[in-house]
Enzyme design. Structure first.
Site, PDB file in Angstrom:
ATOM      1  CD  GLU A 135       0.556  70.525  50.468  1.00 54.02           C
ATOM      2  OE1 GLU A 135       1.035  70.422  51.611  1.00 54.02           O
ATOM      3  OE2 GLU A 135      -0.386  69.818  50.061  1.00 54.02           O
ATOM      4  CD  GLU A 140      -4.000  65.933  47.402  1.00 54.07           C
ATOM      5  OE1 GLU A 140      -3.975  67.168  47.266  1.00 54.07           O
ATOM      6  OE2 GLU A 140      -3.691  65.360  48.457  1.00 54.07           O
TER       7      GLU A 140
END
Ligand SMILES: *[C@@H]1O[C@H](CO)[C@@H](O)[C@H](O)[C@H]1NC(C)=O
Ligand SMILES: *[C@@H]1O[C@H](CO)[C@@H](O)[C@H](O)[C@H]1NC(C)=O
Ligand SMILES: *[C@@H]1O[C@H](CO)[C@@H](O)[C@H](O)[C@H]1NC(C)=O
Ligand SMILES: *[C@@H]1O[C@H](CO)[C@@H](O)[C@H](O)[C@H]1NC(C)=O
Ligand SMILES: *[C@@H]1O[C@H](CO)[C@@H](O)[C@H](O)[C@H]1NC(C)=O
Length: 333
Positions: A135, A140
Site C-alpha cells: 500500500e 492522508e
C-alpha cells in the site's frame, strides 16, 4: 517503389526494439470520465470508520458527488443529522478500475476534505490479500491536521533508510504492517500549504508519486510551485527536475519493492473517526471537541453524527489525475 518508401524500408531494417526511458501518458482521469473509470465501493469501511459508503446513483442524486462544473467533486452528506447508533455519515470511496505496477501518478486538486472527525485519503493498494501486494499512502491525515503524512505498508519485514534525500520528517522507517499497530514507514510533509485548511485556502496543489522498482518518491507542489512539465498538460514529465521529494522511500527493502508492491488500484475516500481520526480526536495539537467524561473516539462519533454543517468543507475537488508509465517499445516488429 517511390524513393521515400525505399529509404523508409531500409531505415526499418536498421531498427532494433528500443527501451524508452521516457514516460508515456497511460491514463487521464478528469470530470469527463472519472465516474466511468472508478467503482464506488459501498461495503462496510475496511478501516472501521463511522461512515456509510454510498453507491454512485445515491451519491449523485443526493449531491455527494458531481462532475457538472468540470471538476470532480467528491463530498459527504452535510445536511442530515445522525445518531452515534447509525452506521455513519454518508460519504464515498472510489477505486480505479485499472490497476498499475510502477509509474508516475499526479493528482491536481483544488480542495481536499478538512475538519474535525474527517479522515481523507488518497492511496494505491492491491485489492487482494491486504498487505501482500503493498500500500502506498500519498495523501492522508486526520481531523484538523496541517501536514500530510505519506507512508508505505507491506506484509513482512521491510525497512527503508532515514538517510534518503527528502524534505519531510520521518515518523518511522519500518514498513511492516505487523509492527507498531500498522503505522507503516512514513514521513510528515514540511512544505507550506501541503494539507488541510491552508491547502484549500491556497487553491490546492499537486501531489506526484513516482513508483519505481527500487524507490518510491512523493512530491507536494503548491499552486505557485508546479514544475513546468506538469503545468503543461501536453509535456512529458521529467521527475529529475522536480527537486527534492517531500518523501523518499529507499533502502534495504527497496531491492524487493517489485515483490512487495504490485497491481495497485488507486483509491480516494473520506471516512470519519475510526482507528486514526477517532483515537486522536482532540489529542496532541488537535482542537477537536472531546465531550466531558467521554473518550476521544466516542466524542468523534457523536460530533460527526450530530453536526452536518461541520462537513461542508469535507470534499475532494479533483481537476485531473494522470498516470504515466515507462514502457518497452518494440517498433516495427
Ligand atoms: C460527467 O460524467 C458523465 C459520465 O458519468 C459524462 O457522460 C459527462 O460528460 C460528464 N460531464 C462533464 C461535464 O464532464
Ligand atoms: C479531460 O481530459 C481529456 C484528455 O484525456 C481532455 O480532452 C478533456 O478536455 C478533459 N476534460 C476536462 C473537463 O478537463
Ligand atoms: C537514522 O537511523 C539511525 C540508525 O537507524 C539512527 O541512529 C538515527 O538517529 C536516525 N536519524 C534520524 C534523523 O532519525
Ligand atoms: C529495476 O528495473 C531495472 C530496469 O528497468 C532493472 O535493470 C533492475 O534490475 C530492476 N531492479 C530490481 C530490483 O528489480
Ligand atoms: C498482476 O495482475 C496481472 C493481470 O491481472 C496478473 O497477470 C499478474 O499475475 C499479477 N501480478 C502478480 C505479481 O500477482
Amino acid at each position: 517503389m517511390r524513393p521515400f518508401t525505399a529509404v523508409f524500408a531500409l531505415w526499418c531494417l536498421y531498427l532494433r526494439p528500443v527501451h524508452s526511458e521516457q514516460y508515456q501518458l497511460l491514463q487521464t482521469y478528469n470530470a469527463s470520465n472519472f465516474f466511468e473509470e472508478f467503482r464506488f465501493f459501498s461495503s462496510a469501511d475496511p478501516t472501521g470508520g463511522f461512515v456509510e459508503y454510498v453507491p454512485f446513483e445515491t451519491a449523485l442524486t443526493t449531491g455527494i458527488v458531481t462532475n457538472e462544473t468540470g471538476l470532480v467533486y467528491l463530498g459527504v452528506d452535510s445536511t442530515n443529522v445522525y445518531t452515534p447508533n447509525d452506521q455513519g455519515r454518508p460519504s464515498v470511496r472510489l477505486e480505479s478500475k485499472m490497476t498499475f505496477t510502477e509509474g508516475l501518478f499526479v493528482i491536481d486538486l483544488t480542495h481536499m476534505p478538512v475538519g474535525c472527525g474527517t479522515w481523507p485519503a488518497f492511496w494505491t493498494a492491491g485489492l487482494g490479500d491486504w498487505g501482500k501486494d503493498g500500500e502506498i499512502d500519498i495523501i492522508e491525515n486526520v481531523n484538523d491536521a496541517r501536514s500530510n503524512n505519506a507512508a508505505l505498508h507491506t506484509a513482512g519485514d521491510c525497512a527503508v533508510l532515514n538517510s534518503s534525500s527528502q524534505t519531510g520528517l520521518w515518523k518511522s522507517t519500518d514498513c511492516n504492517t505487523g509492527h507498531d499497530g500498522n503505522q507503516g514507514c512514513g514521513t510528515t510533509f514540511t512544505e507550506p500549504y501541503n494539507y488541510g485548511a491552508e491547502f484549500n485556502a491556497n487553491g490546492g496543489g499537486l501531489y506526484a508519486m513516482e513508483w519505481r522498482n527500487d524507490t518510491i518518491d512523493i512530491w507536494f507542489f503548491s499552486r505557485d510551485n508546479v514544475p513546468d512539465t506538469l503545468r503543461d498538460s501536453t509535456a512529458i514529465p521529467n521527475t529529475k527536475s522536480f527537486g527534492t521529494p517531500s518523501a523518499s522511500f529507499a533502502g534495504p527493502c527497496s531491492s524487493s519493492f517489485g515483490e512487495k508492491f504490485f497491481n495497485h488500484t488507486i483509491i480516494l475516500d473520506t471516512t470519519f473517526c475510526g482507528g486514526w481520526a477517532g483515537r486522536t480526536f482532540g489529542g496532541g495539537t488537535s482542537e477537536c471537541p472531546v465531550s466531558k467524561g467521554s473518550t476521544p473516539l466516542a466524542s468523534c462519533v457523536d460530533y460527526v453524527a450530530r453536526n452536518p454543517k461541520a462537513f461542508t468543507d469535507a470534499w475532494w475537488g479533483i481537476k485531473s489525475l494522470r498516470v504515466w508509465e515507462k514502457k518497452l517499445h518494440h517498433l516495427f516488429q
